[in-house]
Structure formats: C-alpha cells, structure tokens
Design an enzyme around this catalytic site. Structure first.
Site: not given
Length: 310
Positions: A12, A35, A37, A57, A90-91, A98, A144, A174
């Site tokens: 988004f 996932f 997007g 990813d 992890k993300t 990374n 999160y 948002t």
C-alpha cells in the site's frame, strides 16, 4: 538521478513511494515477496525503463548498487502480522539487519519505516518521540510492536557503531488508494462494509481514538526525511494530529457513502491501544512538514478507489 531500493515496494505505502520516486526521475528497484503487496499496485510503473520489480524476501540478504534504501517491508495490519508472528519478527529484525548490511556495503543512506505501535498503549498523550512507550512484550501484537522497536535499536546501533547514515520515521495510521480490501485496517474495513451495506463492526464501545493521515502526506514526509542533514537520524513522528473516536470515523464513512449499514459491537481485542495521537512538532521543525489532506477529503478519495474494485 538516484538509484533507490524500496523494500515492500508493491504494498500500500510502498507503491505510492515508488510512484513518487519514479515521477521525480529516479531509478527504482521495488523489492517485495507479495505476502501483502500486490503487483497491480505498481503495474502502471512496469513500462518505465527506470523501474524494476523484484520478488524477494528481506529475511534473506540482497545485493544491489543503490544510493538510498527505504525499508518498508513488513505486514502492518493485525490480521496479517498475527497470521505468522514468528515470520513478522524475522521480517522486522532480519530485514533491518540485511538492509543495514547492504547500506554499509554500498555506502547508501537508509530509512527505516517504523510505526506508532512502538508506543504501545500509551500513557503519554499525545505521543512525542522521547516517550519510550507502554508495550506488552508477550502479547498478540508484540511480534509487530517489538519487531519494529528492535529494528529501531539496530538502526541506531549501526549509526553509532558503523557510522551509517540512517533515518527513522514513526508512521501513524495511514489510509488511501491501494489499500487491500481484507487488510483488517479500520478505514478499509468500514468503507468496504459501508459500500456493501453490511453491518459495521465496532470493537469495544468505539470510544478508542486514532489519528488518520492520507498516504500522500506520509510520502511527502518520508521523502523530506530522507533528504535531511546526514547527522539528523530521528526518530520522527509522521502523522495527522487530528484525533477521532472510532465510532466518529464509522459515522462519517456511513454519511459519505450513503450507506444503510448498522453498528454491531464486539469485545475489544487484546492490547488494543485506547488512544493514539502524534505530536508532530519535530516534523514541523526539522522537515518543515505537516499534513495537508484532512479526513473528509482523504476519505472521499479512498471511497472512490474502493468503489472501483468492489
């Protein structure tokens, strides 16, 4: 022309950022694992030779010669980030590592899209950047909230230890075009329910408050933050300080859509913040930024978008 990497670029917010950067004449690599997007969000950019869409990813390392990195990759709505809580952590954490590693390797400037959720269920109102927050570390939202808090820690440690040029923004609620119909966010939920004349679901008594910013205002704030002096790291709140109860929002959406929907009430989810309002004094001072699109104007644009896709 800069070469810019946007992680979560087909989401988004990321899709609006990619469009803005391409329109400014930059070369953009849009990284997304799809996932949450969607390719359709950036389909209009595909013919542009300076736009590249890559399925990847951020949990895994990525290498590219870039000048700037906007790290947006992470599911942001409760229904999605709670679907696989471990993957969400992890993300946020591995993705931050990374992207920071890549930025150090190629000498890029890197911006972390953090969140107002780092404040948790705040006991300070409105929330300023110096407030440390009130977050349940073991709750259902923690994957999160704490993932983003850890990402902020990593960014600041890379700044202090590795002398990396970093930027941190904290994004408040948002909304706007390219939101998913099933993302679980309150505005998309209410608009879709109202347009279908379905019952509108309110959690608790609807008296909890939120502050809603239109996506164009957020993108302006992000770009301005990236272009600040290298010594200014943030974090900076980016949000609209106009505060509404959830019930007031629902009533306004019913009015604007001409819906026949009625309210139904369900128990308040665990750890759901009772109030949320940004103090944007720092953004005004450092970015010369403040939101321009107010709620009714933004809602009308978002309603028109959902009318086309329902």
């Amino acid at each position: 022309m800069k070469r810019i990497l946007v992680t979560g670029g087909a989401g988004f917010i990321g899709s609006h950022l990619c469009t803005r950067l391409i329109n400014e004449g930059h070369s953009v690599i849009c990284l997304d694992n799809f996932f949450t997007g969607n390719r359709s969000n950036v389909w209009h950019l595909m013919p542009n030779p300076h736009f590249e869409l890559v399925r990847h990813d951020v949990i895994n390392p990525y290498i590219a010669e870039v000048d700037e990195i906007y790290n947006l990759a992470c599911p942001a709505s409760p229904i999605h980030y709670q679907h696989d809580a471990v993957k969400t952590v992890k993300t946020s954490v591995m993705g931050a590592i990374n992207m920071l590693t890549l930025a150090r390797q190629v000498g890029a400037k890197v911006l972390q899209a953090s969140t107002s959720e780092v404040y948790g269920d705040p006991i300070v109102h409105p929330q300023t950047e110096v407030y440390w927050g009130n977050v349940n570390t073991i709750g259902i939202r923690s994957c999160y909230d704490e993932g983003k808090r850890c990402a902020e820690t990593l960014f600041m440690d890379y700044y202090r230890q590795k002398r990396l040029i970093i930027k941190i923004i904290r994004i408040f609620n948002t909304y706007g075009p390219n939101m998913s119909m099933n993302d679980g966010r309150v505005i998309s939920n209410f608009i879709v329910q109202a347009l279908k004349n379905e019952d509108i679901t309110l959690y608790g008594d609807g008296s909890q408050t939120r502050s809603f910013q239109y996506v164009d205002d957020l993108i302006e704030g992000m770009v301005r933050m990236m272009n600040t002096d290298d010594k200014f790291t943030g974090p900076v709140n980016i949000g609209n300080p106009n505060e509404f109860t959830i019930k007031q929002l629902a009533e306004r959406i019913i009015e604007l859509t001409g819906s026949k929907s009625r309210f139904i009430y369900k128990p308040l989810p665990s750890d759901d913040p009772r109030q949320r309002q940004p103090d944007i004094s720092l953004a005004k001072e450092k970015l010369h930024w403040q939101p321009r699109v107010q709620l009714e104007e933004g809602l009308l644009s978002t309603i028109d978008y959902f009318k086309k896709i329902i």
